[in-house]
Design an enzyme around this catalytic site. Structure first.
Site, PDB file in Angstrom:
ATOM      1  N   ASN A   1       0.870  -1.173   0.000  1.00 44.17           N
ATOM      2  CA  ASN A   1       0.000   0.000   0.000  1.00 44.17           C
ATOM      3  C   ASN A   1       0.908   1.224   0.000  1.00 44.17           C
ATOM      4  O   ASN A   1       1.481   1.580   1.024  1.00 44.17           O
ATOM      5  CB  ASN A   1      -0.891  -0.021   1.261  1.00 44.17           C
ATOM      6  CG  ASN A   1      -1.735   1.238   1.375  1.00 44.17           C
ATOM      7  OD1 ASN A   1      -1.825   2.021   0.435  1.00 44.17           O
ATOM      8  ND2 ASN A   1      -2.344   1.435   2.536  1.00 44.17           N
TER       9      ASN A   1
ATOM     10  N   LYS B   1       0.120   4.248  -0.410  1.00 46.55           N
ATOM     11  CA  LYS B   1      -0.548   5.464   0.076  1.00 46.55           C
ATOM     12  C   LYS B   1      -0.265   6.609  -0.907  1.00 46.55           C
ATOM     13  O   LYS B   1      -0.241   6.354  -2.103  1.00 46.55           O
ATOM     14  CB  LYS B   1      -0.095   5.771   1.502  1.00 46.55           C
ATOM     15  CG  LYS B   1      -0.213   4.530   2.406  1.00 46.55           C
ATOM     16  CD  LYS B   1      -0.028   4.790   3.840  1.00 46.55           C
ATOM     17  CE  LYS B   1      -0.153   3.458   4.593  1.00 46.55           C
ATOM     18  NZ  LYS B   1      -0.178   3.610   6.027  1.00 46.55           N
TER      19      LYS B   1
ATOM     20  N   HIS C   1      -9.664   1.284   4.470  1.00 44.57           N
ATOM     21  CA  HIS C   1      -8.406   1.530   5.191  1.00 44.57           C
ATOM     22  C   HIS C   1      -8.662   2.540   6.311  1.00 44.57           C
ATOM     23  O   HIS C   1      -9.426   3.486   6.143  1.00 44.57           O
ATOM     24  CB  HIS C   1      -7.334   2.047   4.233  1.00 44.57           C
ATOM     25  CG  HIS C   1      -5.979   2.060   4.869  1.00 44.57           C
ATOM     26  ND1 HIS C   1      -5.587   3.051   5.738  1.00 44.57           N
ATOM     27  CD2 HIS C   1      -4.958   1.173   4.810  1.00 44.57           C
ATOM     28  CE1 HIS C   1      -4.366   2.779   6.173  1.00 44.57           C
ATOM     29  NE2 HIS C   1      -3.965   1.649   5.623  1.00 44.57           N
TER      30      HIS C   1
ATOM     31  N   GLU D   1      -7.043   4.955   7.412  1.00 42.62           N
ATOM     32  CA  GLU D   1      -6.788   6.372   7.117  1.00 42.62           C
ATOM     33  C   GLU D   1      -7.973   7.000   6.405  1.00 42.62           C
ATOM     34  O   GLU D   1      -8.265   8.178   6.569  1.00 42.62           O
ATOM     35  CB  GLU D   1      -5.493   6.500   6.294  1.00 42.62           C
ATOM     36  CG  GLU D   1      -4.268   6.314   7.182  1.00 42.62           C
ATOM     37  CD  GLU D   1      -3.042   5.767   6.485  1.00 42.62           C
ATOM     38  OE1 GLU D   1      -2.997   5.751   5.238  1.00 42.62           O
ATOM     39  OE2 GLU D   1      -2.120   5.318   7.202  1.00 42.62           O
TER      40      GLU D   1
ATOM     41  N   GLU E   1      -5.671  -4.720  10.481  1.00 41.73           N
ATOM     42  CA  GLU E   1      -4.659  -3.699  10.735  1.00 41.73           C
ATOM     43  C   GLU E   1      -5.042  -2.900  11.978  1.00 41.73           C
ATOM     44  O   GLU E   1      -5.878  -1.984  11.890  1.00 41.73           O
ATOM     45  CB  GLU E   1      -4.563  -2.727   9.557  1.00 41.73           C
ATOM     46  CG  GLU E   1      -4.159  -3.356   8.250  1.00 41.73           C
ATOM     47  CD  GLU E   1      -3.557  -2.331   7.303  1.00 41.73           C
ATOM     48  OE1 GLU E   1      -2.422  -2.526   6.890  1.00 41.73           O
ATOM     49  OE2 GLU E   1      -4.223  -1.326   7.004  1.00 41.73           O
TER      50      GLU E   1
ATOM     51  N   GLY F   1       2.243   2.457  10.886  1.00 40.80           N
ATOM     52  CA  GLY F   1       3.275   3.497  10.806  1.00 40.80           C
ATOM     53  C   GLY F   1       3.904   3.865  12.133  1.00 40.80           C
ATOM     54  O   GLY F   1       4.593   4.883  12.230  1.00 40.80           O
TER      55      GLY F   1
ATOM     56  N   SER G   1       3.003  -1.826  10.527  1.00 42.83           N
ATOM     57  CA  SER G   1       4.439  -1.858  10.866  1.00 42.83           C
ATOM     58  C   SER G   1       5.107  -3.181  10.530  1.00 42.83           C
ATOM     59  O   SER G   1       6.031  -3.618  11.229  1.00 42.83           O
ATOM     60  CB  SER G   1       4.654  -1.497  12.345  1.00 42.83           C
ATOM     61  OG  SER G   1       4.295  -0.153  12.569  1.00 42.83           O
TER      62      SER G   1
END
Ligand code: PGA
Length: 246
Positions: free
Chosen positions: A10, A12, A95, A97, A162, A168, A208
């Protein structure tokens, strides 16, 4: 049951400057090592997709989101059928985000999943709890799984677990926790679509994942692959992750 394994990148909103080089290097690595233990999928920003879908054979590509309608007055959006038309086979939906910054809620996600499946895209559906939700993780995951339709080709859905607090941050749940949570997710799926069908769905871990921890995560019995953000932008790291399947 033997399930398909996936290694998914991904990107992003990254990759503009060296994207072709990245994809070529990863493809060369796969050719050289002849590793085919997992399907490799790269999800770059929309604008880069058409560069890749025409030329690459060993790697599949996917979008990072899609709208729930096929067309219309939705400035800035891309539909599932548009992704399909340029050669995408996959799309990430839900996702964290996007849930967080675009306020995507389950009702909309449900429609997006339906639209993607109707366009013959495979859906990489992301679920996971925030740090403040750890104690009620099961409830959070159950409600996110509820956004899935009940009636679909079961191999067309991939679940990516996730934990939001792991994305991250360099923090990763313990291996035991990952395995247990994945088992619980499969039980939640079984409740919704039945035991046999739930066994067909690959459940990936994301958050991560890096060149150092991939191998122990991928060797867990309940993990069918990984969704990788930051480490997917570095060829040596992503190559090592691809090589981590036993
Ligand atoms: P990360 O991102 O690997 O950089 O933690 C994973 C993701 O957001 O899919």
């Amino acid at each position: 049951m033997k399930r398909t394994k996936y290694t998914i990148a991904n990107w992003k909103m990254n990759g503009l400057n060296n994207s072709i080089k990245l994809v070529k290097s990863i493809e060369n690595h796969i050719k050289k090592t002849k590793h085919s233990k997992s399907k490799i999928i790269i999800c770059p920003p929309f604008t880069l997709l058409s560069n890749f879908t025409k030329i690459e054979k060993k790697i599949s590509f996917g979008g990072q989101d899609c709208h729930y309608l096929n067309n219309g007055a939705f400035t800035g959006s891309i539909s599932a059928s548009m992704l399909k038309s340029i050669g995408c086979k996959y799309v990430i939906i839900g996702h964290s985000e996007r849930r967080q910054y675009q306020n995507e809620l389950s009702k909309e996600l449900k429609l997006k999943i339906k639209s993607a499946l109707a366009s013959n895209l495979k859906v990489i559906y992301c679920i996971g709890e925030k740090f403040s939700e750890i104690k009620r993780r099961n409830k959070v995951l159950a409600s996110q799984i509820n956004s899935l339709p009940t009636n679909f080709k079961f191999k067309s859905i991939i679940i990516a677990y996730e934990p939001v607090w792991a994305i991250g941050t360099g923090k990763v749940p313990s291996l035991n926790q990952i395995n247990n949570i994945h088992s619980k997710i499969r039980l939640l799926l079984a409740k919704k679509i039945g035991h046999n069908n739930s066994n067909k769905i690959s459940i990936l871990y994301g958050g991560s994942v890096n060149a150092q921890n991939a191998s122990e995560i991928l060797n867990l019995s309940q993990v069918d692959g990984v969704l990788v953000g930051g480490a997917s932008l570095k060829v040596p790291d992503f190559s090592k992750i691809i090589d981590s399947y036993k």
